[in-house]
Write a protein that holds these residues in place. Sequence first.
Motif, mmCIF file in Angstrom:
data_model
loop_
_atom_site.group_PDB
_atom_site.id
_atom_site.type_symbol
_atom_site.label_atom_id
_atom_site.label_comp_id
_atom_site.label_asym_id
_atom_site.label_seq_id
_atom_site.Cartn_x
_atom_site.Cartn_y
_atom_site.Cartn_z
ATOM 1 N N VAL A 49 -14.660 15.613 -8.275
ATOM 2 C CA VAL A 49 -14.393 14.430 -7.459
ATOM 3 C C VAL A 49 -14.903 14.639 -6.038
ATOM 4 O O VAL A 49 -14.597 15.648 -5.405
ATOM 5 N N PHE A 50 -15.662 13.669 -5.560
ATOM 6 C CA PHE A 50 -16.072 13.605 -4.161
ATOM 7 C C PHE A 50 -15.306 12.445 -3.537
ATOM 8 O O PHE A 50 -15.306 11.335 -4.071
ATOM 9 N N PHE A 51 -14.665 12.718 -2.414
ATOM 10 C CA PHE A 51 -13.874 11.700 -1.722
ATOM 11 C C PHE A 51 -14.587 11.340 -0.434
ATOM 12 O O PHE A 51 -14.684 12.149 0.482
ATOM 13 N N ALA A 52 -15.107 10.118 -0.372
ATOM 14 C CA ALA A 52 -15.882 9.654 0.775
ATOM 15 C C ALA A 52 -14.926 9.179 1.870
ATOM 16 O O ALA A 52 -14.625 7.989 1.990
ATOM 17 N N LEU A 53 -14.442 10.106 2.681
ATOM 18 C CA LEU A 53 -13.373 9.803 3.637
ATOM 19 C C LEU A 53 -13.725 8.660 4.586
ATOM 20 O O LEU A 53 -12.892 7.804 4.869
ATOM 21 N N ASP A 54 -14.949 8.619 5.080
ATOM 22 C CA ASP A 54 -15.321 7.565 6.029
ATOM 23 C C ASP A 54 -15.650 6.243 5.346
ATOM 24 O O ASP A 54 -15.991 5.264 5.998
ATOM 25 N N ALA A 55 -15.523 6.198 4.021
ATOM 26 C CA ALA A 55 -15.660 4.957 3.261
ATOM 27 C C ALA A 55 -14.290 4.555 2.708
ATOM 28 O O ALA A 55 -14.167 3.962 1.643
ATOM 29 N N THR A 56 -13.248 4.933 3.461
ATOM 30 C CA THR A 56 -11.871 4.538 3.151
ATOM 31 C C THR A 56 -11.186 4.168 4.461
ATOM 32 O O THR A 56 -11.655 4.542 5.536
ATOM 33 N N TYR A 57 -10.080 3.453 4.352
ATOM 34 C CA TYR A 57 -9.220 3.270 5.519
ATOM 35 C C TYR A 57 -7.802 3.016 5.082
ATOM 36 O O TYR A 57 -7.526 2.729 3.917
ATOM 37 N N THR A 58 -6.891 3.186 6.051
ATOM 38 C CA THR A 58 -5.484 2.960 5.781
ATOM 39 C C THR A 58 -4.809 2.379 7.023
ATOM 40 O O THR A 58 -5.498 1.990 7.983
ATOM 41 N N PHE A 59 -3.484 2.337 7.001
ATOM 42 C CA PHE A 59 -2.704 1.683 8.052
ATOM 43 C C PHE A 59 -1.591 2.607 8.534
ATOM 44 O O PHE A 59 -1.139 3.484 7.801
ATOM 45 N N ASP A 60 -1.133 2.378 9.749
ATOM 46 C CA ASP A 60 0.032 3.105 10.257
ATOM 47 C C ASP A 60 1.195 2.902 9.280
ATOM 48 O O ASP A 60 1.307 1.849 8.649
ATOM 49 N N ALA A 61 2.057 3.924 9.184
ATOM 50 C CA ALA A 61 3.161 3.815 8.227
ATOM 51 C C ALA A 61 4.430 4.479 8.765
ATOM 52 O O ALA A 61 4.365 5.391 9.591
ATOM 53 N N VAL A 62 5.560 3.996 8.283
ATOM 54 C CA VAL A 62 6.872 4.549 8.611
ATOM 55 C C VAL A 62 7.447 5.166 7.349
ATOM 56 O O VAL A 62 7.419 4.554 6.276
ATOM 57 N N GLY A 63 7.958 6.391 7.475
ATOM 58 C CA GLY A 63 8.544 7.090 6.338
ATOM 59 C C GLY A 63 10.040 7.281 6.504
ATOM 60 O O GLY A 63 10.689 6.527 7.239
ATOM 61 N N PRO A 64 10.582 8.298 5.864
ATOM 62 C CA PRO A 64 12.023 8.532 5.966
ATOM 63 C C PRO A 64 12.417 8.939 7.381
ATOM 64 O O PRO A 64 11.605 9.457 8.140
ATOM 65 N N TRP A 65 13.664 8.687 7.713
ATOM 66 C CA TRP A 65 14.240 9.073 9.002
ATOM 67 C C TRP A 65 13.498 8.484 10.204
ATOM 68 O O TRP A 65 13.560 9.004 11.299
ATOM 69 N N GLY A 66 12.763 7.397 9.947
ATOM 70 C CA GLY A 66 12.020 6.758 11.024
ATOM 71 C C GLY A 66 10.748 7.483 11.423
ATOM 72 O O GLY A 66 10.122 7.119 12.415
ATOM 73 N N TRP A 67 10.365 8.496 10.661
ATOM 74 C CA TRP A 67 9.113 9.197 10.961
ATOM 75 C C TRP A 67 7.952 8.230 10.842
ATOM 76 O O TRP A 67 7.872 7.449 9.896
ATOM 77 N N THR A 68 7.055 8.271 11.799
ATOM 78 C CA THR A 68 5.880 7.411 11.747
ATOM 79 C C THR A 68 4.617 8.259 11.862
ATOM 80 O O THR A 68 4.598 9.288 12.552
ATOM 81 N N LEU A 69 3.605 7.823 11.162
ATOM 82 C CA LEU A 69 2.293 8.453 11.256
ATOM 83 C C LEU A 69 1.261 7.359 11.469
ATOM 84 O O LEU A 69 1.344 6.283 10.857
ATOM 85 N N SER A 70 0.299 7.627 12.313
ATOM 86 C CA SER A 70 -0.785 6.669 12.520
ATOM 87 C C SER A 70 -1.716 6.703 11.314
ATOM 88 O O SER A 70 -1.726 7.667 10.531
ATOM 89 N N ALA A 71 -2.502 5.661 11.182
ATOM 90 C CA ALA A 71 -3.496 5.611 10.106
ATOM 91 C C ALA A 71 -4.422 6.820 10.171
ATOM 92 O O ALA A 71 -4.751 7.424 9.143
ATOM 93 N N ARG A 72 -4.817 7.204 11.366
ATOM 94 C CA ARG A 72 -5.710 8.364 11.518
ATOM 95 C C ARG A 72 -5.022 9.641 11.036
ATOM 96 O O ARG A 72 -5.635 10.471 10.363
ATOM 97 N N GLU A 73 -3.758 9.803 11.376
ATOM 98 C CA GLU A 73 -3.022 10.991 10.923
ATOM 99 C C GLU A 73 -2.876 11.001 9.400
ATOM 100 O O GLU A 73 -3.019 12.051 8.762
ATOM 101 N N LEU A 74 -2.621 9.848 8.823
ATOM 102 C CA LEU A 74 -2.497 9.761 7.371
ATOM 103 C C LEU A 74 -3.824 10.089 6.689
ATOM 104 O O LEU A 74 -3.843 10.782 5.664
ATOM 105 N N SER A 75 -4.928 9.601 7.242
ATOM 106 C CA SER A 75 -6.243 9.902 6.673
ATOM 107 C C SER A 75 -6.541 11.396 6.737
ATOM 108 O O SER A 75 -7.063 11.985 5.777
ATOM 109 N N ARG A 76 -6.203 12.006 7.854
ATOM 110 C CA ARG A 76 -6.416 13.453 7.990
ATOM 111 C C ARG A 76 -5.544 14.228 7.010
ATOM 112 O O ARG A 76 -5.994 15.216 6.413
#
Length: 194
Positions: A142-169
């Motif tokens: 499997v080759f994953f074309a990272l720059d040919a994907t995108y995502t969105f900021d998200a909130v997880g448990p305990w109010g933890w938040t990650l930016s879209a960039r952090e999630l992609s990384r």
Amino acid sequence: MEIAENAALVVVDVQQGFEEEAYWGPRDNPEADRNIAKLIDVWQASGRPVVFVRHDSPKPDSPLREGYAGNAFKEYVEERRGKGTGPELFLTKSVNSAFYGTPDLDTWLRAAGVGQIVVAGIQTNMCAETTARMGGNLGYEVFFALDATYTFDAVGPWGWTLSARELSRATAVTLHGGGFARVVRSEELVAAAE
């Protein structure tokens, strides 16, 4: 990088509903759509297989639900469907992995002797990542074309938040470091496939 003559490009959920920023929130990688389009063009021109995956959400408020305008592919994807010189598959799913869609992706790939897949699409850390992970588990290279994907900021448990960039990384590190996929840039794939 060696890209097989029959390596399949799996284009995951590039649908109009992902343009609804009020629903999804801030996104990353504004170049993703351009990179996805380029990969489709190169795959089609080379006669390699292309798989177009559409998410039919069972959630009644989802912008990706059946019967809603957002369920349709983005225009640049729709206008490319059926234009390649190689095999093409259209499948629908209602869960994260394209390997749990209709028709069965694994059966189609194996019947064609495909051993390599390239994953691109939306969202990086959701359906694209899940498809890549499962592809790796099923024995595909499997080759994953990272720059040919995108995502969105998200909130997880305990109010933890990650930016879209952090999630992609995080996805890149997990896939690459975990041995599920080789994370690459679309320009590397284009150069290897042309």
